[in-house]
Design a protein around this motif. Structure first.
Motif, PDB file in Angstrom:
ATOM      1  N   ALA A   1       0.840  -1.203   0.000  1.00  0.00           N
ATOM      2  CA  ALA A   1       0.000   0.000   0.000  1.00  0.00           C
ATOM      3  C   ALA A   1       0.873   1.251   0.000  1.00  0.00           C
ATOM      4  O   ALA A   1       0.561   2.234  -0.686  1.00  0.00           O
ATOM      5  N   TYR A   2       1.966   1.230   0.744  1.00  0.00           N
ATOM      6  CA  TYR A   2       2.882   2.373   0.756  1.00  0.00           C
ATOM      7  C   TYR A   2       3.528   2.565  -0.610  1.00  0.00           C
ATOM      8  O   TYR A   2       3.669   3.692  -1.088  1.00  0.00           O
ATOM      9  N   GLY A   3       3.897   1.468  -1.253  1.00  0.00           N
ATOM     10  CA  GLY A   3       4.465   1.554  -2.597  1.00  0.00           C
ATOM     11  C   GLY A   3       3.464   2.147  -3.584  1.00  0.00           C
ATOM     12  O   GLY A   3       3.826   2.974  -4.428  1.00  0.00           O
ATOM     13  N   ALA A   4       2.195   1.749  -3.461  1.00  0.00           N
ATOM     14  CA  ALA A   4       1.157   2.309  -4.329  1.00  0.00           C
ATOM     15  C   ALA A   4       0.972   3.797  -4.053  1.00  0.00           C
ATOM     16  O   ALA A   4       0.803   4.594  -4.985  1.00  0.00           O
ATOM     17  N   TYR A   5       1.029   4.177  -2.802  1.00  0.00           N
ATOM     18  CA  TYR A   5       0.906   5.591  -2.431  1.00  0.00           C
ATOM     19  C   TYR A   5       2.059   6.402  -3.022  1.00  0.00           C
ATOM     20  O   TYR A   5       1.849   7.477  -3.580  1.00  0.00           O
ATOM     21  N   LEU A   6       3.274   5.888  -2.918  1.00  0.00           N
ATOM     22  CA  LEU A   6       4.424   6.590  -3.499  1.00  0.00           C
ATOM     23  C   LEU A   6       4.300   6.691  -5.012  1.00  0.00           C
ATOM     24  O   LEU A   6       4.636   7.728  -5.594  1.00  0.00           O
ATOM     25  N   PHE A   7       3.813   5.637  -5.645  1.00  0.00           N
ATOM     26  CA  PHE A   7       3.617   5.672  -7.092  1.00  0.00           C
ATOM     27  C   PHE A   7       2.644   6.779  -7.472  1.00  0.00           C
ATOM     28  O   PHE A   7       2.897   7.539  -8.405  1.00  0.00           O
TER      29      PHE A   7
ATOM     30  N   GLN B   1       1.954   9.449  -5.743  1.00  0.00           N
ATOM     31  CA  GLN B   1       2.560  10.748  -5.437  1.00  0.00           C
ATOM     32  C   GLN B   1       3.531  11.201  -6.525  1.00  0.00           C
ATOM     33  O   GLN B   1       3.526  12.368  -6.911  1.00  0.00           O
ATOM     34  N   PHE B   2       4.359  10.287  -7.002  1.00  0.00           N
ATOM     35  CA  PHE B   2       5.379  10.680  -7.973  1.00  0.00           C
ATOM     36  C   PHE B   2       4.903  10.638  -9.417  1.00  0.00           C
ATOM     37  O   PHE B   2       5.568  11.153 -10.299  1.00  0.00           O
ATOM     38  N   SER B   3       3.761  10.031  -9.670  1.00  0.00           N
ATOM     39  CA  SER B   3       3.247  10.009 -11.030  1.00  0.00           C
ATOM     40  C   SER B   3       2.172  11.064 -11.259  1.00  0.00           C
ATOM     41  O   SER B   3       1.662  11.195 -12.369  1.00  0.00           O
ATOM     42  N   ALA B   4       1.844  11.832 -10.225  1.00  0.00           N
ATOM     43  CA  ALA B   4       0.826  12.876 -10.364  1.00  0.00           C
ATOM     44  C   ALA B   4       1.367  13.991 -11.262  1.00  0.00           C
ATOM     45  O   ALA B   4       2.534  14.384 -11.149  1.00  0.00           O
ATOM     46  N   PRO B   5       0.541  14.502 -12.161  1.00  0.00           N
ATOM     47  CA  PRO B   5       1.006  15.586 -13.028  1.00  0.00           C
ATOM     48  C   PRO B   5       1.240  16.873 -12.239  1.00  0.00           C
ATOM     49  O   PRO B   5       0.533  17.176 -11.281  1.00  0.00           O
ATOM     50  N   GLY B   6       2.283  17.567 -12.627  1.00  0.00           N
ATOM     51  CA  GLY B   6       2.581  18.845 -11.980  1.00  0.00           C
ATOM     52  C   GLY B   6       3.394  18.741 -10.709  1.00  0.00           C
ATOM     53  O   GLY B   6       3.681  19.733 -10.060  1.00  0.00           O
ATOM     54  N   VAL B   7       3.793  17.534 -10.338  1.00  0.00           N
ATOM     55  CA  VAL B   7       4.606  17.363  -9.147  1.00  0.00           C
ATOM     56  C   VAL B   7       6.048  17.151  -9.585  1.00  0.00           C
ATOM     57  O   VAL B   7       6.344  16.206 -10.300  1.00  0.00           O
ATOM     58  N   PRO B   8       6.936  18.029  -9.169  1.00  0.00           N
ATOM     59  CA  PRO B   8       8.337  17.861  -9.569  1.00  0.00           C
ATOM     60  C   PRO B   8       8.967  16.656  -8.904  1.00  0.00           C
ATOM     61  O   PRO B   8       8.704  16.374  -7.734  1.00  0.00           O
ATOM     62  N   ALA B   9       9.771  15.931  -9.638  1.00  0.00           N
ATOM     63  CA  ALA B   9      10.471  14.785  -9.084  1.00  0.00           C
ATOM     64  C   ALA B   9      11.615  15.263  -8.202  1.00  0.00           C
ATOM     65  O   ALA B   9      12.249  16.269  -8.476  1.00  0.00           O
ATOM     66  N   ALA B  10      11.869  14.537  -7.145  1.00  0.00           N
ATOM     67  CA  ALA B  10      12.915  14.934  -6.189  1.00  0.00           C
ATOM     68  C   ALA B  10      14.284  14.668  -6.739  1.00  0.00           C
ATOM     69  O   ALA B  10      14.553  13.871  -7.537  1.00  0.00           O
TER      70      ALA B  10
END
Length: 65
Positions: free
Chosen positions: A48-54, A56-65
Motif C-alpha cells: 500500500a505504501y508503494g502504491a501511495y508513493l507511485f 505521489q510521484f506520477s501525479a502531473p505537476g509534481v516535480p520529481a525529487a
C-alpha cells in the motif's frame, strides 16, 4: 502555525489526509487481531505504501525529487 496560520496545500487535503486516516484504521485493525503485525500484514502495508508513493510521484505537476 500557532502564532500565524499557514496555508495547507490542496493536495494534502485531497489525498494525504485520507491516506493517513486509512493507514491508521488498517494498522489498528491488524494490531487488534493479536497486537502484533504478521508478515503478510506487513507485506500488505508495504505494498500500500508503494502504491501511495507511485501515485505521489506520477501525479502531473509534481516535480520529481
Amino acid at each position: 502555525a500557532l502564532v500565524t496560520p499557514i496555508g495547507v496545500p490542496a493536495q494534502i487535503v485531497r489525498l494525504d489526509i485520507w491516506v493517513m486516516l486509512a493507514t491508521v484504521v488498517v494498522l489498528v485493525a491488524f494490531a487488534v487481531t493479536g497486537w502484533r503485525v504478521n508478515r503478510w500484514e506487513g507485506a500488505v502495508m508495504l505494498a500500500a505504501y508503494g502504491a501511495y508513493l507511485f501515485v505521489q510521484f506520477s501525479a502531473p505537476g509534481v516535480p520529481a525529487a
